[in-house]
Design an enzyme around this catalytic site. Structure first.
Site, PDB file in Angstrom:
ATOM      1  N   TRP A  93     109.209  23.010  96.781  1.00 37.84           N
ATOM      2  CA  TRP A  93     110.194  22.161  97.435  1.00 37.84           C
ATOM      3  C   TRP A  93     110.343  22.415  98.925  1.00 37.84           C
ATOM      4  CZ3 TRP A  93     113.246  25.689  99.677  1.00 37.84           C
ATOM      5  CH2 TRP A  93     113.334  26.939  99.066  1.00 37.84           C
ATOM      6  N   ASN A  94     109.865  23.543  99.446  1.00 38.08           N
ATOM      7  CA  ASN A  94     110.282  23.935 100.796  1.00 38.08           C
ATOM      8  C   ASN A  94     109.638  23.120 101.920  1.00 38.08           C
ATOM      9  OD1 ASN A  94     107.896  25.257 100.093  1.00 38.08           O
ATOM     10  ND2 ASN A  94     108.329  27.043 101.347  1.00 38.08           N
ATOM     11  N   GLU A 135      98.628  29.699  96.296  1.00 38.28           N
ATOM     12  CA  GLU A 135      99.309  30.177  97.504  1.00 38.28           C
ATOM     13  C   GLU A 135     100.692  30.588  97.062  1.00 38.28           C
ATOM     14  OE1 GLU A 135     101.852  30.665 100.088  1.00 38.28           O
ATOM     15  OE2 GLU A 135     101.774  28.507 100.485  1.00 38.28           O
ATOM     16  N   CYS A 178     107.045  30.688 102.980  1.00 37.74           N
ATOM     17  CA  CYS A 178     106.176  31.795 102.576  1.00 37.74           C
ATOM     18  C   CYS A 178     105.650  32.540 103.789  1.00 37.74           C
ATOM     19  CB  CYS A 178     105.003  31.263 101.748  1.00 37.74           C
ATOM     20  SG  CYS A 178     105.485  30.484 100.209  1.00 37.74           S
ATOM     21  N   HIS A 227     105.541  17.703  91.409  1.00 36.01           N
ATOM     22  CA  HIS A 227     106.321  18.260  92.504  1.00 36.01           C
ATOM     23  C   HIS A 227     107.498  19.059  91.956  1.00 36.01           C
ATOM     24  CE1 HIS A 227     107.074  18.889  96.588  1.00 36.01           C
ATOM     25  NE2 HIS A 227     106.873  17.669  97.064  1.00 36.01           N
ATOM     26  N   GLY A 247     103.683  28.437  95.011  1.00 32.73           N
ATOM     27  CA  GLY A 247     104.973  28.778  94.419  1.00 32.73           C
ATOM     28  C   GLY A 247     105.140  30.275  94.269  1.00 32.73           C
ATOM     29  N   SER A 248     105.873  30.664  93.259  1.00 26.31           N
ATOM     30  CA  SER A 248     106.216  32.069  93.039  1.00 26.31           C
ATOM     31  C   SER A 248     105.063  32.824  92.396  1.00 26.31           C
ATOM     32  CB  SER A 248     107.446  32.167  92.133  1.00 26.31           C
ATOM     33  OG  SER A 248     107.122  31.718  90.817  1.00 26.31           O
ATOM     34  N   GLU A 276     110.385  40.133  98.200  1.00 28.74           N
ATOM     35  CA  GLU A 276     110.374  39.101  99.227  1.00 28.74           C
ATOM     36  C   GLU A 276     111.789  38.548  99.391  1.00 28.74           C
ATOM     37  OE1 GLU A 276     108.251  34.782 100.217  1.00 28.74           O
ATOM     38  OE2 GLU A 276     108.290  35.541  98.152  1.00 28.74           O
TER      39      GLU A 276
END
Length: 454
Positions: free
Chosen positions: A130-131, A228, A262, A155, A206-207, A359
């Site tokens: 979402w970022n 990523e 990120c 998405h 994502g995570s 993080e």
């Protein structure tokens, strides 16, 4: 199950959408697969026309799409406009350069002749966060469509309108049906799609947990994957750096996108000779940042993406403090309404405690004072992540030597980690694998076929 848009500045639900049924998902996969058989035979010119048209439409409606980004995930409006422009630039970049990037590569065998030809693999499945709601889509879709693949994209559930808008853009650009398909499904259904034999590759941003799950599924079914994932970029300030410039870049690198990136600068590592000066000036700048309505051009830090994200990072800061960290600036919720957090600066973080390697995904910076360059390098590498990083010094030769010793996919000298169409993007270690953008990004999902003439 419904998928909702919630404005994080107010925590009010704006719209709800029904999740696609299994039958609808099946029809979408089949349509994408059917088209892939003909799309792979289209000319580069025809593929480029579609991408150029989507880019043109994005620029024409920049204000509309930027507002949509801000409403769905809270990005400052000016930064949302920048994202839309960047997305259009990426579309044009691959439309202009894709054919050259994928040209046959002649080899020089001892006898005869040979070359390597790039060909599309078929249907690709992308899972995007979402970022950066438009940039993340385009970074994956543009090179792969230009390469002759077709795209299915799930998405993030908190930005459904951005996902829908992207699909509508391709339709308006007269892309053939099935070239780009937005899947309104929940995250839990994503990994199950990887088993479908019609899907030939998967890409996820994502995570770590989501990446691990997707990689496991891709490995099980022998599918190529690109990941990523998270990052905890080090921002190293050496004793000969321009301190005022470094402070300005530190603020920009940490608090861009409300700290939710990120590649945001997250760990600020200063050598002892200039550490106190840097920290004092950095703390003053952080404390002065204006938190507020992301639609207001005077706002410098908007809300986090959701109330859940705010609660999570507040909990992190509390745990960091219990583990010995000192909250030098901020650390609290900034408003009773909306997912706003005070810009925060932590010091006295200790290596070896459980929180040290987490993080921090929000407007929270961590500061470290080290004795010398080598200690800065060691600390920068003491992380499960390896996405980007920055080095500030007036001695570029020295910076190059330090860069060689940092375990990350990207290093930027005298600026925070950033992105642009012609620079490869990706990491190592827990930050994932594979590359996006630049020429490297178009080669991830193509078959490199050797053709030998005896």
């Amino acid at each position: 199950m419904s998928i909702q848009t919630t404005n994080p500045a107010t925590n009010k639900v704006l719209k709800s959408f029904d999740e696609m049924t299994d039958e609808q998902v099946e029809a979408a996969i089949e349509k994408s697969n059917t088209l892939s058989q003909t799309w792979k035979k289209t000319s580069y010119d025809d593929r480029a026309k579609v991408l150029h048209k989507v880019a043109e439409l994005m620029r024409q409606r920049k204000d509309k799409f930027a507002e949509l980004i801000t409403l769905e995930m809270g990005k400052l409006l000016a930064q949302a406009e920048w994202e839309v422009n960047l997305s259009a630039d990426i579309l044009d970049y691959y439309a202009d350069n894709g054919e050259a990037f994928l040209a046959d590569k002649n080899l020089n065998p001892e006898s005869g002749a040979a070359f390597v030809r790039s060909s599309p693999v078929g249907v690709l499945f992308g899972v995007m966060p979402w970022n950066f709601p438009f940039y993340q889509i385009v970074r994956f879709a543009a090179p792969n469509i230009m390469a002759g693949n077709t795209i299915l994209l799930k998405h993030a559930s908190m930005v459904p309108q951005c996902g829908i808008a992207m699909e509508e853009l391709f339709k308006e650009a007269q892309a053939p049906e099935g070239l780009y398909t937005n899947l309104l499904i929940s995250g839990r259904r994503s990994t199950t799609l990887v088993s479908d034999e019609r899907i030939k590759g998967v890409s996820l941003t994502g995570s770590e947990a989501a990446g691990s799950s997707m990689a496991e599924a891709a490995g099980k079914y022998l599918k190529k994957s690109v990941l990523e994932l998270g990052g905890s970029d080090a921002f190293i300030i050496l004793e000969d750096a321009d301190i005022d410039t470094a402070v300005e870049m530190a603020v920009a690198g940490r608090f861009n996108n409300n700290g939710q990136s990120c590649i945001a600068s997250k760990r600020f590592i200063a050598v002892a000779a200039i550490a106190d000066e840097f920290l004092e000036k950095f703390a003053d700048k952080v404390a002065a940042l204006k938190v507020g309505d992301p639609m207001d051009p005077n706002t410098q830090v908007g809300p986090l993406s959701s109330e859940e994200a705010l609660i999570n990072i507040l909990d992190q800061v509390e745990r960091f403090e219990k583990a010995g960290a000192k909250i030098l600036v901020g650390g609290k919720r900034a408003s009773d309404t909306g997912a706003f957090m005070q810009p925060t600066l932590l010091t006295n973080l200790k290596r070896g405690v459980p929180t040290f390697k987490e993080e921090l995904f929000g407007p929270v910076a961590s500061f470290y004072k080290v004795e010398n360059e080598q200690e800065a390098i060691d600390l920068a590498n003491d992380s499960p992540f390896g996405l980007g990083g920055s080095i500030f010094t007036k001695d570029i030769k020295r910076a190059m030597q330090v860069a060689d010793q940092i375990d990350s996919g990207m290093i930027f000298i005298n600026e925070p980690t950033t992105t642009q169409p012609d620079l490869p993007f990706g990491g190592t270690k827990g930050s994932g694998y594979g590359r996006e953008l630049s020429e490297l990004g178009i080669h991830e999902f193509v078959n490199k076929k050797l053709i030998r003439v005896s």
